[in-house]
Design a protein around this motif. Structure first.
Motif, PDB file in Angstrom:
ATOM      1  N   ASN A 150      30.734  56.778  34.506  1.00 10.19           N
ATOM      2  CA  ASN A 150      32.118  56.317  34.449  1.00 10.19           C
ATOM      3  C   ASN A 150      32.136  54.826  34.162  1.00 10.19           C
ATOM      4  N   VAL A 151      33.190  54.416  33.513  1.00  9.90           N
ATOM      5  CA  VAL A 151      33.411  52.997  33.276  1.00  9.90           C
ATOM      6  C   VAL A 151      34.493  52.565  34.252  1.00  9.90           C
ATOM      7  N   THR A 152      34.165  51.560  35.027  1.00  8.26           N
ATOM      8  CA  THR A 152      35.134  51.044  35.987  1.00  8.26           C
ATOM      9  C   THR A 152      35.514  49.627  35.578  1.00  8.26           C
ATOM     10  N   VAL A 153      36.707  49.240  35.955  1.00  5.22           N
ATOM     11  CA  VAL A 153      37.170  47.888  35.638  1.00  5.22           C
ATOM     12  C   VAL A 153      37.412  47.147  36.939  1.00  5.22           C
ATOM     13  N   CYS A 154      36.971  45.934  36.968  1.00  4.55           N
ATOM     14  CA  CYS A 154      37.119  45.096  38.149  1.00  4.55           C
ATOM     15  C   CYS A 154      38.561  44.574  38.210  1.00  4.55           C
ATOM     16  N   VAL A 155      39.245  44.859  39.310  1.00 11.06           N
ATOM     17  CA  VAL A 155      40.643  44.414  39.457  1.00 11.06           C
ATOM     18  C   VAL A 155      40.862  43.756  40.815  1.00 11.06           C
ATOM     19  N   GLU A 156      41.865  42.907  40.836  1.00  8.73           N
ATOM     20  CA  GLU A 156      42.386  42.383  42.098  1.00  8.73           C
ATOM     21  C   GLU A 156      43.192  43.538  42.688  1.00  8.73           C
ATOM     22  N   LYS A 176      43.320  42.756  36.043  1.00 13.23           N
ATOM     23  CA  LYS A 176      41.906  42.732  35.660  1.00 13.23           C
ATOM     24  C   LYS A 176      41.253  41.407  36.069  1.00 13.23           C
ATOM     25  N   LEU A 177      40.027  41.460  36.513  1.00 16.63           N
ATOM     26  CA  LEU A 177      39.300  40.273  36.983  1.00 16.63           C
ATOM     27  C   LEU A 177      37.955  40.188  36.284  1.00 16.63           C
ATOM     28  N   LYS A 178      37.508  38.987  35.999  1.00 15.01           N
ATOM     29  CA  LYS A 178      36.119  38.765  35.644  1.00 15.01           C
ATOM     30  C   LYS A 178      35.270  39.167  36.859  1.00 15.01           C
ATOM     31  N   ILE A 179      34.199  39.896  36.601  1.00 11.96           N
ATOM     32  CA  ILE A 179      33.343  40.307  37.719  1.00 11.96           C
ATOM     33  C   ILE A 179      32.807  39.054  38.408  1.00 11.96           C
ATOM     34  N   PRO A 180      33.012  38.915  39.705  1.00  8.88           N
ATOM     35  CA  PRO A 180      32.551  37.694  40.381  1.00  8.88           C
ATOM     36  C   PRO A 180      31.028  37.590  40.324  1.00  8.88           C
ATOM     37  N   ASN A 181      30.554  36.354  40.320  1.00  8.36           N
ATOM     38  CA  ASN A 181      29.110  36.150  40.164  1.00  8.36           C
ATOM     39  C   ASN A 181      28.274  36.838  41.228  1.00  8.36           C
ATOM     40  N   TRP A 182      28.747  36.779  42.464  1.00  9.87           N
ATOM     41  CA  TRP A 182      27.947  37.390  43.542  1.00  9.87           C
ATOM     42  C   TRP A 182      27.729  38.884  43.288  1.00  9.87           C
ATOM     43  N   LEU A 183      28.731  39.534  42.691  1.00  7.18           N
ATOM     44  CA  LEU A 183      28.606  40.968  42.433  1.00  7.18           C
ATOM     45  C   LEU A 183      27.728  41.192  41.195  1.00  7.18           C
ATOM     46  N   ARG A 184      27.972  40.380  40.153  1.00 12.91           N
ATOM     47  CA  ARG A 184      27.170  40.487  38.935  1.00 12.91           C
ATOM     48  C   ARG A 184      25.679  40.316  39.249  1.00 12.91           C
ATOM     49  N   GLU A 185      25.369  39.344  40.080  1.00 13.22           N
ATOM     50  CA  GLU A 185      23.957  39.104  40.408  1.00 13.22           C
ATOM     51  C   GLU A 185      23.323  40.287  41.128  1.00 13.22           C
ATOM     52  N   ILE A 194      26.028  45.370  50.418  1.00 18.04           N
ATOM     53  CA  ILE A 194      27.401  45.075  50.844  1.00 18.04           C
ATOM     54  C   ILE A 194      28.160  46.395  50.877  1.00 18.04           C
ATOM     55  N   ASP A 195      28.865  46.633  51.979  1.00 21.68           N
ATOM     56  CA  ASP A 195      29.644  47.873  52.050  1.00 21.68           C
ATOM     57  C   ASP A 195      30.808  47.816  51.069  1.00 21.68           C
ATOM     58  N   TYR A 196      31.088  48.939  50.442  1.00 19.82           N
ATOM     59  CA  TYR A 196      32.232  48.965  49.526  1.00 19.82           C
ATOM     60  C   TYR A 196      33.542  48.650  50.258  1.00 19.82           C
ATOM     61  N   PRO A 197      33.730  49.100  51.509  1.00 22.66           N
ATOM     62  CA  PRO A 197      34.935  48.662  52.244  1.00 22.66           C
ATOM     63  C   PRO A 197      35.048  47.135  52.340  1.00 22.66           C
ATOM     64  N   THR A 198      33.933  46.458  52.448  1.00 25.72           N
ATOM     65  CA  THR A 198      33.977  44.985  52.488  1.00 25.72           C
ATOM     66  C   THR A 198      34.430  44.434  51.139  1.00 25.72           C
ATOM     67  N   VAL A 199      33.920  45.017  50.069  1.00 23.20           N
ATOM     68  CA  VAL A 199      34.344  44.610  48.719  1.00 23.20           C
ATOM     69  C   VAL A 199      35.863  44.755  48.587  1.00 23.20           C
ATOM     70  N   VAL A 200      36.360  45.882  49.035  1.00 17.23           N
ATOM     71  CA  VAL A 200      37.779  46.201  48.858  1.00 17.23           C
ATOM     72  C   VAL A 200      38.657  45.421  49.822  1.00 17.23           C
ATOM     73  N   LEU A 201      38.267  45.402  51.093  1.00 22.10           N
ATOM     74  CA  LEU A 201      39.161  44.890  52.131  1.00 22.10           C
ATOM     75  C   LEU A 201      39.017  43.388  52.337  1.00 22.10           C
ATOM     76  N   GLN A 202      37.828  42.835  52.071  1.00 25.69           N
ATOM     77  CA  GLN A 202      37.646  41.404  52.310  1.00 25.69           C
ATOM     78  C   GLN A 202      37.618  40.609  51.012  1.00 25.69           C
ATOM     79  N   HIS A 203      37.013  41.185  49.972  1.00 26.17           N
ATOM     80  CA  HIS A 203      37.013  40.495  48.678  1.00 26.17           C
ATOM     81  C   HIS A 203      38.230  40.898  47.824  1.00 26.17           C
ATOM     82  N   HIS A 204      38.960  41.909  48.268  1.00 20.41           N
ATOM     83  CA  HIS A 204      40.179  42.361  47.578  1.00 20.41           C
ATOM     84  C   HIS A 204      39.897  42.762  46.135  1.00 20.41           C
ATOM     85  N   ILE A 205      38.748  43.361  45.948  1.00 16.03           N
ATOM     86  CA  ILE A 205      38.339  43.803  44.617  1.00 16.03           C
ATOM     87  C   ILE A 205      38.266  45.324  44.598  1.00 16.03           C
ATOM     88  N   GLY A 206      38.765  45.898  43.535  1.00 19.14           N
ATOM     89  CA  GLY A 206      38.649  47.328  43.333  1.00 19.14           C
ATOM     90  C   GLY A 206      37.973  47.616  42.013  1.00 19.14           C
TER      91      GLY A 206
END
Lengths: 149, 149, 149, 149
Positions: free
Chosen positions: D110-116, D122-131, D44-56
């Motif tokens: 680096n430690v990153t935090v999943c955010v909206e 702060k967001l729980k890491i979505p399952n699709w990403l965790r998997e 999955i492209d990171y732009p898709t994560v950011v722009l479509q899933h709205h996750i950073g």
């Protein structure tokens, strides 16, 4: 007729507060495209030009039109042309196209001057470099009779 | 007659392999100078323009002459002029002088277009901004009768 | 007890696609703060250190905590401390505070190694530099008895 | 056992006054490597994560060791590992090797935090990403039993 193109991606950190690529970083894209042009089209890495031939090509003049903003996720191709070759100067042209489209993101050119890198003293373009540049002009249909003034 | 100038320093990381400021970073200096110009000369921070008025001024055209290279340790002053104001566009002029010298490092101008920042839709320059820009043109002797075309 | 602080502004192009300062540019802020620290607190410009004393301080280790994101329009102050001084290494500490607040944006430290800049050969820290750094440690209450290990 | 690596080049403008890559730009290399890791390894492209899933995934902690300086002309490969996955955080490891060598240029994590992304909440890491991340941990021999704490 072959014109050199290199594919680049907009990176996360290239974006500015307006959500488009910060315009100074667009000029970085031109420089990266020029570095790739040396490696892939002229057959000599730009680091070799700089570090072994001690030649630099600082920009003395720059013009750019920003036609359509680049955004995060955009992939684009930068076409590099050699518009003209003087005694000591080279004028490069750049056009960035959105990938798989005729749509232009930006186009511009810069005039660079050949210098001895330690002293910044102007140099006549060495023959080996002139020959490579002229051969590319011919390959790309940009020879002296058709070049923009 | 007062023309706005802001003092900047070449930073360690601004330098490139040729030992001079990497030319894309020079355009960053222009942007920083424009930000300072808004705060100190127009009386409104550019962040306020962007974040509260939702207005952006992306660059659509840029020309720059690099007269003398900037090196690490150089301090320089960037003069900002408002060359012309259209319905939706503003043309800014920039000249960077080495500190305490008449010697020019670089000069250039850019044409920016006023846009609504979320949609990137072109906007008529709002009156409050036009008035500030025109007042500066008069203060700096760059009014409509003398402005470059 | 005086600890050096320098005021910086988040610039338009410092922002990334997430609307906060791109984290690599935060490390640039640390470097700029170190340059200002040399000029204003140690009484020698860092360009003089590099260009006349031929000394560099490349970073060999870096740790940073990003406590609160910096956004466009934020003004912040970076405090610079000298955490420890070894034979050839200096450990600098940095804390960035939002302007006029106790709120921390980020804090970190880096270990730099003193090198001869042309050869990158490790150097014993010259006495003139050690003395300046130790004097600052005393002024800022960060002397050898209190310094973090 | 496959560990993701992406090849990068030191660019002309990446260099600083000391003739090595300016250390803040090294962190940019880590970010670019992470973007490539998403596209090529996670599918999955990171732009898709950011722009479509709205996750950073903003960085909240960073540690880096700079083992050997990168210079102009160097080509290097950045290995990306997923060191650990928490409820809301992901710890990435990066090692940059000089091309075709075991020699390490730098390593860090680096430690990153999943955010909206709009709200920075702060967001729980979505399952699709965790998997996807866990599957990569297994492919790369970095599963929960072997991961560094």
């Amino acid at each position: 007729m072959t014109t050199f193109r290199t594919k680049l991606k907009v990176r996360f950190g290239d974006i500015d507060q307006a959500g488009i690529v910060y315009y100074p970083r667009i000029l970085h894209y031109f420089h990266v495209a020029m570095e790739e042009f040396f490696s892939h089209e002229l057959g000599i890495d730009y680091p070799t030009v700089v570090l072994q031939h001690h030649i630099g090509l600082p920009t003395v003049h720059l013009e750019t039109d920003f036609r359509n903003p680049l955004r995060y996720g955009d992939v684009f191709e930068v076409e590099v042309r050699v518009l003209s070759i003087g005694q000591t100067s080279i004028k490069f042209g750049y056009t960035a196209y959105f990938e798989n489209q005729d749509k232009v993101a930006l186009e511009g050119h810069n005039v660079t001057v050949c210098v001895e890198i330690q002293t910044a003293r102007k140099l006549k373009i060495p023959n080996w470099l002139r020959e490579k540049l002229e051969a590319y002009q011919q390959r790309s249909g940009m020879d002296s009779s058709t070049a923009a003034p």
